[in-house]
Design a protein around this motif. Structure first.
Motif, PDB file in Angstrom:
ATOM      1  N   PRO A   5       0.813  -1.221   0.000  1.00 55.48           N
ATOM      2  CA  PRO A   5       0.000   0.000   0.000  1.00 55.48           C
ATOM      3  C   PRO A   5       0.845   1.269   0.000  1.00 55.48           C
ATOM      4  O   PRO A   5       0.415   2.297  -0.543  1.00 55.48           O
ATOM      5  N   LEU A   6       2.048   1.195   0.595  1.00 56.61           N
ATOM      6  CA  LEU A   6       2.928   2.361   0.566  1.00 56.61           C
ATOM      7  C   LEU A   6       3.283   2.732  -0.868  1.00 56.61           C
ATOM      8  O   LEU A   6       3.178   3.897  -1.274  1.00 56.61           O
ATOM      9  N   VAL A 174      -9.383   6.593  -2.148  1.00 51.57           N
ATOM     10  CA  VAL A 174     -10.074   5.648  -3.032  1.00 51.57           C
ATOM     11  C   VAL A 174     -11.340   6.264  -3.622  1.00 51.57           C
ATOM     12  O   VAL A 174     -11.550   6.184  -4.847  1.00 51.57           O
ATOM     13  N   PRO A 175     -12.227   6.901  -2.824  1.00 50.22           N
ATOM     14  CA  PRO A 175     -13.385   7.575  -3.444  1.00 50.22           C
ATOM     15  C   PRO A 175     -12.986   8.664  -4.432  1.00 50.22           C
ATOM     16  O   PRO A 175     -13.667   8.871  -5.439  1.00 50.22           O
ATOM     17  N   MET A 176     -11.886   9.369  -4.142  1.00 57.13           N
ATOM     18  CA  MET A 176     -11.416  10.398  -5.067  1.00 57.13           C
ATOM     19  C   MET A 176     -11.069   9.781  -6.424  1.00 57.13           C
ATOM     20  O   MET A 176     -11.472  10.299  -7.483  1.00 57.13           O
ATOM     21  N   LEU A 177     -10.355   8.657  -6.390  1.00 60.62           N
ATOM     22  CA  LEU A 177      -9.985   8.002  -7.643  1.00 60.62           C
ATOM     23  C   LEU A 177     -11.215   7.445  -8.347  1.00 60.62           C
ATOM     24  O   LEU A 177     -11.311   7.487  -9.584  1.00 60.62           O
ATOM     25  N   ALA A 187      -8.574   2.899  -8.350  1.00 62.35           N
ATOM     26  CA  ALA A 187      -9.255   2.816  -7.060  1.00 62.35           C
ATOM     27  C   ALA A 187      -9.306   1.374  -6.564  1.00 62.35           C
ATOM     28  O   ALA A 187      -9.014   1.090  -5.396  1.00 62.35           O
ATOM     29  N   ILE A 188      -9.665   0.452  -7.443  1.00 57.87           N
ATOM     30  CA  ILE A 188      -9.739  -0.961  -7.064  1.00 57.87           C
ATOM     31  C   ILE A 188      -8.347  -1.492  -6.714  1.00 57.87           C
ATOM     32  O   ILE A 188      -8.166  -2.229  -5.743  1.00 57.87           O
ATOM     33  N   GLY A 189      -7.357  -1.111  -7.502  1.00 58.41           N
ATOM     34  CA  GLY A 189      -5.994  -1.565  -7.245  1.00 58.41           C
ATOM     35  C   GLY A 189      -5.479  -1.086  -5.905  1.00 58.41           C
ATOM     36  O   GLY A 189      -4.882  -1.856  -5.141  1.00 58.41           O
ATOM     37  N   LEU A 190      -5.715   0.183  -5.581  1.00 54.92           N
ATOM     38  CA  LEU A 190      -5.248   0.712  -4.307  1.00 54.92           C
ATOM     39  C   LEU A 190      -5.987   0.050  -3.143  1.00 54.92           C
ATOM     40  O   LEU A 190      -5.379  -0.280  -2.113  1.00 54.92           O
ATOM     41  N   ALA A 191      -7.294  -0.158  -3.299  1.00 57.54           N
ATOM     42  CA  ALA A 191      -8.058  -0.832  -2.242  1.00 57.54           C
ATOM     43  C   ALA A 191      -7.517  -2.239  -1.996  1.00 57.54           C
ATOM     44  O   ALA A 191      -7.416  -2.686  -0.845  1.00 57.54           O
ATOM     45  N   ALA A 236      -1.223   4.264   2.688  1.00 60.15           N
ATOM     46  CA  ALA A 236      -1.224   4.818   1.333  1.00 60.15           C
ATOM     47  C   ALA A 236      -1.367   6.328   1.334  1.00 60.15           C
ATOM     48  O   ALA A 236      -0.880   6.994   0.413  1.00 60.15           O
ATOM     49  N   GLY A 237      -2.050   6.890   2.328  1.00 59.25           N
ATOM     50  CA  GLY A 237      -2.219   8.334   2.395  1.00 59.25           C
ATOM     51  C   GLY A 237      -0.997   9.014   2.982  1.00 59.25           C
ATOM     52  O   GLY A 237      -0.148   8.383   3.616  1.00 59.25           O
ATOM     53  N   TYR A 238      -0.917  10.323   2.775  1.00 61.00           N
ATOM     54  CA  TYR A 238       0.199  11.083   3.342  1.00 61.00           C
ATOM     55  C   TYR A 238       0.114  11.069   4.859  1.00 61.00           C
ATOM     56  O   TYR A 238      -0.923  11.347   5.447  1.00 61.00           O
ATOM     57  N   GLY A 239       1.216  10.735   5.488  1.00 60.65           N
ATOM     58  CA  GLY A 239       1.266  10.746   6.942  1.00 60.65           C
ATOM     59  C   GLY A 239       2.201   9.671   7.458  1.00 60.65           C
ATOM     60  O   GLY A 239       2.072   8.494   7.092  1.00 60.65           O
TER      61      GLY A 239
END
Length: 263
Positions: A5-6, A174-177, A187-191, A236-239
Motif C-alpha cells: 500500500p505504501l 479511493v473515493p477520489m480516484l 481505485a480498485i488496485g489501491l483498495a 497509502a495516504g500522506y502521513g
C-alpha cells in the motif's frame, strides 16, 4: 506487507502531482519502521510491558492537553513541521501489549478508548474496539468483550463530533480516484493493496498469531473508517504515523526479549 500500500500511495502521489515532500515523509517513516522491525523487541517482563502501555496511553491522550486543535478535534502530536496522528502511531503497539498481558491487558485498551473518545477520534475508537475483540479469544475473559462492545456505539458517537473536511492525498483517496477522477482501475488496485497487511499478519505461526491478529484488528479499524468517512488512509495516504505505528506493532509480534536482555 506494508510496502504494497505504501508504493500504491506513492504512485498516486506521482501520477496526480501531490506535493513532493509527501513521498519523502512516507519513505522516511518506512525506513524508520524497518529499523524498528529489525532491532526493536517487546520486553518479556509484565511490569515493563505495563509501564510501556501506560506511557503509550499518555502519549495518545497528550494532544487533548497540548493541541493543536481544529474545530474541537485534538488528535495530533506536533513534531516540528509534522503533525503525527496519535492513535495511528500508538494503537498497534497497545494492541500487541494488551495481548501479551493477557487478562491484564483489557484496561490498557479501555483507557486508550476513553482518550480517543475525548479527542474525538472515531477511527481510533474502532481500532481499539476490534483489538479488544481479538483479546477476548486469548484471555477468555468478559472484560475485553465489554470494552469491544462499548467501542462500537462510541465509534458512532465520536464520528458525529468534529466533522473535519477531507484533505487531498490524506483522506478519501479511493473515493477520489473512483468518483472524482473516474479512475476505477486505480481505485480498485489501491483498495486491494490496502488489504495486503491484513493477509500478511494472518500468516504468522501459532505462537505469534494472537499478537499478529490484534495488530491486524487495529489496522482494520483505521482502514474501515477511511472508507466510511473522512479519516486518514493508513499507509497509502500522506502521513508518517500510520506507517511507523503499524511497523512498530509488527516489531512487537516478534518473540519477547529474555529477562536479561530486557534489563
Amino acid at each position: 506487507m506494508v510496502v504494497f500500500p505504501l508504493v500504491g500511495g506513492l504512485l498516486v502521489f506521482w501520477f496526480h502531482e501531490a506535493p513532493r515532500h509527501y513521498a519523502l515523509v512516507n519513505l522516511t517513516a518506512f525506513a524508520l519502521g524497518l529499523l524498528a522491525i529489525a532491532f526493536a523487541r517487546i520486553p518479556k517482563k509484565a511490569n515493563t510491558l505495563t509501564g510501556i502501555g501506560i506511557v503509550l496511553v499518555c502519549l495518545l491522550a497528550l494532544p487533548i492537553l497540548t493541541g493543536p486543535s481544529l474545530d474541537g478535534v485534538t488528535r495530533w502530536l506536533p513534531l516540528g513541521p509534522l503533525k503525527l496522528h496519535s492513535g495511528m502511531l500508538v494503537i498497534p503497539m497497545l494492541a500487541a501489549i494488551a495481548i501479551r498481558l493477557g487478562k491484564r491487558g483489557w484496561w490498557i485498551l479501555a483507557a486508550a478508548m476513553i482518550a480517543s473518545v475525548a479527542q474525538p477520534d472515531a477511527a481510533s475508537v474502532l481500532a481499539l474496539s476490534l483489538a479488544s475483540f481479538a483479546l477476548v479469544h486469548l484471555s477468555k475473559d468478559w472484560r475485553p468483550l465489554a470494552v469491544g462492545a462499548a467501542g462500537l456505539p462510541l465509534t458512532y458517537l465520536a464520528s458525529t463530533r468534529g466533522d473535519l473536511p477531507a484533505v487531498e492525498f490524506v483522506e478519501a483517496i479511493v473515493p477520489m480516484l473512483w468518483v472524482e477522477m473516474d479512475l476505477k482501475a486505480q481505485a480498485i488496485g489501491l483498495a486491494a493493496l490496502l488489504l495486503a497487511p491484513i493477509l500478511y499478519l494472518t500468516k504468522y505461526n501459532k505462537a505469534r498469531l494472537d499478537t499478529a491478529l490484534a495488530v491486524a484488528a487495529s489496522y482494520c479499524g483505521f482502514l474501515a473508517m477511511s472508507f466510511i468517512g473522512d479519516y486518514p488512509v493508513p499507509l497509502a495516504g500522506y502521513g508518517a504515523a500510520s506507517i511507523l505505528g503499524l511497523m512498530l506493532g509488527i516489531a512487537m509480534i516478534a518473540p519477547a526479549q529474555s529477562q536479561s536482555n530486557s534489563r
